[in-house]
Motif scaffolding. Structure first.
Motif, mmCIF file in Angstrom:
data_model
loop_
_atom_site.group_PDB
_atom_site.id
_atom_site.type_symbol
_atom_site.label_atom_id
_atom_site.label_comp_id
_atom_site.label_asym_id
_atom_site.label_seq_id
_atom_site.Cartn_x
_atom_site.Cartn_y
_atom_site.Cartn_z
ATOM 1 N N PRO A 51 0.800 -1.226 0.000
ATOM 2 C CA PRO A 51 0.000 0.000 0.000
ATOM 3 C C PRO A 51 0.835 1.280 0.000
ATOM 4 O O PRO A 51 0.327 2.332 -0.392
ATOM 5 N N ARG A 52 2.099 1.204 0.390
ATOM 6 C CA ARG A 52 2.939 2.398 0.442
ATOM 7 C C ARG A 52 3.911 2.506 -0.726
ATOM 8 O O ARG A 52 4.200 3.605 -1.201
ATOM 9 N N VAL A 53 4.441 1.385 -1.194
ATOM 10 C CA VAL A 53 5.526 1.405 -2.176
ATOM 11 C C VAL A 53 4.978 1.096 -3.564
ATOM 12 O O VAL A 53 4.408 0.023 -3.804
ATOM 13 N N GLY A 54 5.181 2.047 -4.484
ATOM 14 C CA GLY A 54 4.720 1.891 -5.855
ATOM 15 C C GLY A 54 5.820 2.202 -6.849
ATOM 16 O O GLY A 54 6.749 2.966 -6.565
ATOM 17 N N ILE A 55 5.711 1.579 -8.042
ATOM 18 C CA ILE A 55 6.656 1.787 -9.133
ATOM 19 C C ILE A 55 5.864 2.143 -10.378
ATOM 20 O O ILE A 55 4.878 1.484 -10.702
ATOM 21 N N ALA A 56 6.296 3.186 -11.100
ATOM 22 C CA ALA A 56 5.705 3.546 -12.386
ATOM 23 C C ALA A 56 6.810 3.598 -13.428
ATOM 24 O O ALA A 56 7.943 4.009 -13.133
ATOM 25 N N VAL A 57 6.499 3.164 -14.658
ATOM 26 C CA VAL A 57 7.494 3.110 -15.732
ATOM 27 C C VAL A 57 6.955 3.849 -16.949
ATOM 28 O O VAL A 57 5.750 4.052 -17.097
ATOM 29 N N GLY A 58 7.901 4.227 -17.847
ATOM 30 C CA GLY A 58 7.452 4.950 -19.017
ATOM 31 C C GLY A 58 8.518 5.147 -20.066
ATOM 32 O O GLY A 58 9.489 4.382 -20.155
ATOM 33 N N HIS A 59 8.346 6.165 -20.883
ATOM 34 C CA HIS A 59 9.241 6.456 -21.986
ATOM 35 C C HIS A 59 10.604 6.925 -21.475
ATOM 36 O O HIS A 59 10.738 7.350 -20.327
ATOM 37 N N ASP A 60 11.604 6.838 -22.365
ATOM 38 C CA ASP A 60 12.978 7.217 -22.025
ATOM 39 C C ASP A 60 13.525 6.366 -20.879
ATOM 40 O O ASP A 60 14.381 6.806 -20.118
ATOM 41 N N GLY A 61 13.030 5.134 -20.774
ATOM 42 C CA GLY A 61 13.488 4.247 -19.705
ATOM 43 C C GLY A 61 13.167 4.757 -18.312
ATOM 44 O O GLY A 61 13.800 4.338 -17.337
ATOM 45 N N LEU A 62 12.169 5.628 -18.203
ATOM 46 C CA LEU A 62 11.881 6.269 -16.920
ATOM 47 C C LEU A 62 11.255 5.284 -15.933
ATOM 48 O O LEU A 62 10.321 4.562 -16.258
ATOM 49 N N ILE A 63 11.794 5.279 -14.721
ATOM 50 C CA ILE A 63 11.208 4.548 -13.595
ATOM 51 C C ILE A 63 11.159 5.511 -12.413
ATOM 52 O O ILE A 63 12.172 6.109 -12.046
ATOM 53 N N VAL A 64 9.985 5.669 -11.829
ATOM 54 C CA VAL A 64 9.826 6.502 -10.636
ATOM 55 C C VAL A 64 9.228 5.643 -9.532
ATOM 56 O O VAL A 64 8.542 4.648 -9.784
ATOM 57 N N ARG A 65 9.505 6.045 -8.293
ATOM 58 C CA ARG A 65 9.150 5.218 -7.138
ATOM 59 C C ARG A 65 8.522 6.084 -6.048
ATOM 60 O O ARG A 65 8.961 7.215 -5.802
ATOM 61 N N SER A 66 7.501 5.537 -5.406
ATOM 62 C CA SER A 66 6.837 6.229 -4.302
ATOM 63 C C SER A 66 6.916 5.379 -3.046
ATOM 64 O O SER A 66 6.827 4.144 -3.110
#
Length: 341
Positions: free
Chosen positions: A92-107
């Motif tokens: 419920p707290r840790v999330g991963i999102a991915v996208g263009h330009d090899g982007l990975i962001v984390r919450s």
């Protein structure tokens, strides 16, 4: 040389304008930028506990704490402006999102704030899917055979070799029991039985692109893609057979409701449902002007839908399974060993 009154007046006005233009003064107040849930392309939706988190074009991430009625923009640092394609929460707290330009962001706070952990502007190939299990292992798959794994819940990433070559890997899912499937272009379907350490190509009865996959509650698997093609596996992704996808529209997203009903969405707003684990489908919407690319069961008979027109919530009244016919008197009597009267 005489200076005229109009000339003096013009000089004074010019001087005053210059002083006003370059003198320090407070900036005007501007309203904060508002991202409306219906005016941005939404590519992925996930749950973070009871919160809904949606990601889309230009790196937008929006969250809702009231079941999708009101949305607000989350903070992403830095804001690269690269579109996000999918989001997954390992807790419920840790999330991963991915996208263009090899982007990975984390919450780490349920999607409220996001921090960049990977970005490759010089290689703009997109990551297209993300999935993780409960022990901190997360996979990100994408174009040209890209597959990455993190063993620390998305903090650091390393490359994984697969036999896919440079084919696009559109979706990755797992069952939490060490079995994973990757669906990709040109009928690509990869399976792992050792938690992603090794991968094998599995034969499928379709050579077109597969855009998604889903593990069903009964342990079966489905994969779906172009022109309404749906594939099923009853042996954890080892062998696959074709199902009747009903409409000639590409499917991009799927979810399963608590009662077992399967919902697929896709091209032109197509929505189809299945009551028999994907063997057959009924058409709910044959299509329209807007594509649907993601769908999520959010409970209480509601679906969150994302696509060209943003994110929306629709009421879904699950189709009841047909009741089994009552046994006849003769059949009941025969079963009990008595003679019918």
């Amino acid at each position: 040389m005489k200076t005229t009154i109009p000339g003096i007046s013009f000089s004074v006005v010019t001087l005053c304008a210059a002083l006003l233009a370059f003198s320090p003064r407070p900036l005007p107040a501007f309203a904060p930028t508002v991202v409306r849930a219906n005016n941005v392309q939404i590519n992925g939706i996930a749950k973070a506990g009871t919160r809904l988190v949606a990601v889309g074009e230009r790196g937008i991430i929006i969250v809702s704490d009231d079941g999708g009625t009101a949305w607000r923009q989350a903070e992403v640092s830095p804001d690269e402006g690269s579109s996000l394609t999918q989001v997954f929460f390992v807790s419920p707290r840790v999330g991963i999102a991915v996208g263009h330009d090899g982007l990975i962001v984390r919450s780490e706070d349920g999607g409220e704030h996001w921090r960049e952990v990977r970005f490759e502007r010089q290689r703009p190939d997109p990551l297209l899917s993300v999935w993780g299990n409960g022990d901190g292992q997360v996979f990100a798959a994408g174009s040209f055979g890209q597959l990455f794994v993190s063993r620390d819940a998305g903090v650091t990433w390393s490359t994984v070799a697969t036999p896919a070559g440079d084919r696009h890997l559109n979706a990755i899912v797992g069952d939490g029991q060490g079995r994973l499937v990757i669906a990709g272009e040109s009928g690509t379907l990869l399976r792992s039985t050792d938690n992603g350490l090794t991968w094998q190509v599995r034969p499928v009865p379709y050579e077109g692109s597969l855009f998604g996959a889903l593990v069903l509650a009964n342990g079966d698997w489905i994969a779906y893609g172009m022109r309404g093609h749906v594939l099923r596996s009853t042996d954890h992704g080892d062998t696959w057979t074709s199902a009747d996808g009903t409409v000639n529209a590409s499917y991009f997203g799927a979810t399963q409701l608590a009662n077992g009903e399967l919902v697929l969405v896709g091209q032109g707003g197509a929505i189809v449902t299945s009551q028999d684990e994907g063997r057959t489908f009924a058409v709910q919407s044959a299509g329209g002007a807007q594509n649907l690319v993601t769908v999520l069961d959010i409970g209480r008979g509601k679906l969150a839908l994302g696509g060209d027109a943003g994110v929306s919530v629709a009421l879904r009244q699950p189709t009841a399974r047909p009741a089994a016919p009552a046994p006849s008197t003769a059949a009941s009597a025969s079963a009990s060993g008595a003679e019918p009267s």
